[in-house]
Write a protein that holds these residues in place. Structure first.
Motif, PDB file in Angstrom:
ATOM      1  N   TRP A   5       0.703  -1.147   0.003  1.00  0.00           N
ATOM      2  CA  TRP A   5       0.018   0.022   0.014  1.00  0.00           C
ATOM      3  C   TRP A   5       0.825   1.277  -0.038  1.00  0.00           C
ATOM      4  N   ILE A   6       1.949   1.133   0.822  1.00  0.00           N
ATOM      5  CA  ILE A   6       2.807   2.359   0.886  1.00  0.00           C
ATOM      6  C   ILE A   6       3.352   2.751  -0.356  1.00  0.00           C
ATOM      7  N   PHE A   7       3.687   1.431  -1.016  1.00  0.00           N
ATOM      8  CA  PHE A   7       4.423   1.811  -2.535  1.00  0.00           C
ATOM      9  C   PHE A   7       3.473   2.311  -3.472  1.00  0.00           C
ATOM     10  N   SER A   8       2.353   1.990  -3.517  1.00  0.00           N
ATOM     11  CA  SER A   8       1.170   2.359  -4.472  1.00  0.00           C
ATOM     12  C   SER A   8       0.889   3.676  -4.194  1.00  0.00           C
ATOM     13  N   LEU A   9       1.004   4.163  -2.822  1.00  0.00           N
ATOM     14  CA  LEU A   9       0.684   5.616  -2.339  1.00  0.00           C
ATOM     15  C   LEU A   9       1.929   6.383  -3.003  1.00  0.00           C
ATOM     16  N   ILE A  10       3.184   6.053  -2.798  1.00  0.00           N
ATOM     17  CA  ILE A  10       4.258   6.840  -3.493  1.00  0.00           C
ATOM     18  C   ILE A  10       4.075   6.752  -5.079  1.00  0.00           C
ATOM     19  N   VAL A  11       3.757   5.794  -5.683  1.00  0.00           N
ATOM     20  CA  VAL A  11       3.743   5.728  -7.399  1.00  0.00           C
ATOM     21  C   VAL A  11       2.667   6.587  -7.396  1.00  0.00           C
ATOM     22  N   ALA A  12       1.540   6.582  -6.932  1.00  0.00           N
ATOM     23  CA  ALA A  12       0.305   7.412  -7.360  1.00  0.00           C
ATOM     24  C   ALA A  12       0.484   8.848  -7.044  1.00  0.00           C
ATOM     25  N   SER A  13       1.046   9.070  -6.115  1.00  0.00           N
ATOM     26  CA  SER A  13       1.399  10.472  -5.846  1.00  0.00           C
ATOM     27  C   SER A  13       2.487  11.307  -6.873  1.00  0.00           C
ATOM     28  N   CYS A  14       3.447  10.326  -7.081  1.00  0.00           N
ATOM     29  CA  CYS A  14       4.454  10.934  -7.956  1.00  0.00           C
ATOM     30  C   CYS A  14       4.046  10.895  -9.400  1.00  0.00           C
ATOM     31  N   THR A  15       3.226  10.018  -9.742  1.00  0.00           N
ATOM     32  CA  THR A  15       2.849   9.909 -11.269  1.00  0.00           C
ATOM     33  C   THR A  15       1.335   9.366 -11.065  1.00  0.00           C
ATOM     34  N   LYS A  16       0.954   8.197 -11.754  1.00  0.00           N
ATOM     35  CA  LYS A  16      -0.360   7.722 -11.558  1.00  0.00           C
ATOM     36  C   LYS A  16      -0.402   6.330 -11.602  1.00  0.00           C
ATOM     37  N   GLY A  17      -1.325   5.519 -11.131  1.00  0.00           N
ATOM     38  CA  GLY A  17      -1.454   4.077 -11.329  1.00  0.00           C
ATOM     39  C   GLY A  17      -2.311   3.167 -10.717  1.00  0.00           C
ATOM     40  N   ALA A  18      -2.361   1.803 -10.946  1.00  0.00           N
ATOM     41  CA  ALA A  18      -3.246   1.081 -10.260  1.00  0.00           C
ATOM     42  C   ALA A  18      -2.618  -0.295 -10.015  1.00  0.00           C
ATOM     43  N   LEU A  19      -2.443  -0.575  -9.045  1.00  0.00           N
ATOM     44  CA  LEU A  19      -1.820  -1.786  -8.599  1.00  0.00           C
ATOM     45  C   LEU A  19      -2.620  -3.146  -8.924  1.00  0.00           C
ATOM     46  N   ILE A 163      -4.688  12.150  -0.970  1.00  0.00           N
ATOM     47  CA  ILE A 163      -3.761  13.177  -0.701  1.00  0.00           C
ATOM     48  C   ILE A 163      -4.522  14.728  -0.385  1.00  0.00           C
ATOM     49  N   LYS A 164      -4.406  15.194   0.579  1.00  0.00           N
ATOM     50  CA  LYS A 164      -5.276  16.200   1.131  1.00  0.00           C
ATOM     51  C   LYS A 164      -4.558  17.497   0.456  1.00  0.00           C
ATOM     52  N   ASN A 165      -3.177  17.845   0.718  1.00  0.00           N
ATOM     53  CA  ASN A 165      -2.878  18.998   0.007  1.00  0.00           C
ATOM     54  C   ASN A 165      -1.368  18.646  -0.060  1.00  0.00           C
ATOM     55  N   PHE A 166      -0.623  19.672  -0.722  1.00  0.00           N
ATOM     56  CA  PHE A 166       0.505  19.614  -1.000  1.00  0.00           C
ATOM     57  C   PHE A 166       1.301  21.169  -0.903  1.00  0.00           C
ATOM     58  N   LYS A 167       2.660  21.176  -0.886  1.00  0.00           N
ATOM     59  CA  LYS A 167       3.406  22.274  -1.189  1.00  0.00           C
ATOM     60  C   LYS A 167       4.627  22.245  -1.971  1.00  0.00           C
ATOM     61  N   LEU A 168       5.052  23.378  -2.555  1.00  0.00           N
ATOM     62  CA  LEU A 168       6.048  22.954  -3.897  1.00  0.00           C
ATOM     63  C   LEU A 168       7.046  23.888  -3.430  1.00  0.00           C
ATOM     64  N   LYS A 169       8.401  23.507  -3.938  1.00  0.00           N
ATOM     65  CA  LYS A 169       9.395  24.472  -3.984  1.00  0.00           C
ATOM     66  C   LYS A 169      10.310  24.284  -5.135  1.00  0.00           C
ATOM     67  N   CYS A 170      10.223  24.956  -6.254  1.00  0.00           N
ATOM     68  CA  CYS A 170      10.705  24.421  -7.425  1.00  0.00           C
ATOM     69  C   CYS A 170      11.832  25.087  -7.537  1.00  0.00           C
ATOM     70  N   ASN A 219      -1.208  19.728  -9.370  1.00  0.00           N
ATOM     71  CA  ASN A 219      -2.782  19.631  -8.882  1.00  0.00           C
ATOM     72  C   ASN A 219      -3.533  18.633  -9.693  1.00  0.00           C
ATOM     73  N   SER A 220      -3.075  18.889 -11.185  1.00  0.00           N
ATOM     74  CA  SER A 220      -3.810  17.954 -12.183  1.00  0.00           C
ATOM     75  C   SER A 220      -3.683  16.534 -11.980  1.00  0.00           C
ATOM     76  N   VAL A 221      -2.365  16.290 -11.584  1.00  0.00           N
ATOM     77  CA  VAL A 221      -1.999  14.908 -11.313  1.00  0.00           C
ATOM     78  C   VAL A 221      -2.584  14.232 -10.114  1.00  0.00           C
ATOM     79  N   ILE A 222      -2.557  14.934  -9.161  1.00  0.00           N
ATOM     80  CA  ILE A 222      -3.016  14.526  -7.980  1.00  0.00           C
ATOM     81  C   ILE A 222      -4.698  14.314  -7.782  1.00  0.00           C
ATOM     82  N   LYS A 223      -5.257  15.024  -8.838  1.00  0.00           N
ATOM     83  CA  LYS A 223      -6.769  14.790  -8.773  1.00  0.00           C
ATOM     84  C   LYS A 223      -6.896  13.329  -9.345  1.00  0.00           C
ATOM     85  N   ASN A 224      -6.237  13.059 -10.449  1.00  0.00           N
ATOM     86  CA  ASN A 224      -6.313  11.663 -10.798  1.00  0.00           C
ATOM     87  C   ASN A 224      -5.510  10.493 -10.033  1.00  0.00           C
TER      88      ASN A 224
END
Length: 240
Positions: A5-19, A163-170, A219-224
């Motif tokens: 589950w942890i791994f799916s979270l990381i994959v999903a939050s960084c890109t997108k996916g379905a285990l 994923i409730k919210n996020f902050k970025l430093k670019c 934000n667009s990625v996280i919605k998916n």
């Protein structure tokens, strides 16, 4: 602990996916190197999207409007297409033991944006105005993503993550290329001066204009991601 589950979270939050569709090698939560390596291996497949789950592609991304309402500069991008996310990789990944936060660094070699623009104000010290076609090709970027996570119970009585919210430093690491047509309504000398200034002072220019662009992308990625996470109960990822 839920290693898959942890791994799916990381994959999903960084890109997108379905285990349920893509098999992921199990990693223990403390094995950050394993998790990070697996994320990068499967990122290309995941970022293509999972239409049956409502998870759209993240490369290309399309935005009708991106708006930068800054203190000295106002700009709008219209009908913008963004490509290059599929080439980004993840590093320095950290998950909190209580599963409430996720931190990682997204390393992107190049992103390309093109569409229409409208701009007015000052680019650091130079006045700028115009509207027309534009293209921006970034250099290398390091994007630090700090996310807050939430676990809640669904109508089926099972627990689901979001994923409730996020902050970025670019952080721009190399020079971008700017091409804005019809600056100053076609006055070439003024347009050339602004482009020259932007290219010579790219760290300051990027720092000024980047956040209103990168926040909609993530934000667009996280919605998916959250669409995906609604389909996978946490119990599906228990350790054997």
């Amino acid at each position: 602990m839920f290693r898959e589950w942890i791994f799916s979270l990381i994959v999903a939050s960084c890109t997108k996916g379905a285990l349920s569709i893509i098999k992921i090698p199990p990693c223990k939560i403390e094995d950050q190197a394993c998790i990070q390596n697996s994320v990068n291996v499967i990122a290309t497949k995941i970022i293509q999207g999972i239409p049956e789950l409502g998870v759209e592609t993240s490369d290309p991304l399309f935005f009708e409007t991106i708006e930068g309402n800054l203190s000295i500069l106002k700009y709008k991008f219209f009908n913008t297409t963004i490509t290059g996310y599929k080439d980004c990789t993840v590093s320095n990944l950290k998950v909190s033991p209580d599963l409430t936060s996720l931190y990682y660094e997204l390393n992107c070699p190049r992103l390309k944006l093109n569409g229409k623009y409208d701009i007015t104000g000052r680019l650091i010290i130079l006045p700028v105005e115009g509207n027309g076609d534009y293209e921006v090709i970034t250099g290398k970027y390091s994007i630090l993503v700090d996310s807050e996570l939430k676990v809640q119970r669904g109508s089926d009585g099972k627990s689901y993550l979001s994923i409730k919210n996020f902050k970025l430093k670019c952080n721009p690491l190399s020079a971008p290329h700017f091409d804005f047509k019809n600056l100053f309504h076609g006055q070439k000398d003024f347009s050339d001066a602004v482009h020259k200034f932007a290219h010579e002072n790219w760290p300051e220019v990027a720092d000024l204009v980047q956040d209103p662009v990168f926040y909609p992308i993530v934000n667009s990625v996280i919605k998916n991601v959250n669409k995906f996470l609604k389909t996978v109960p946490l119990d599906d990822f228990k350790l054997n």
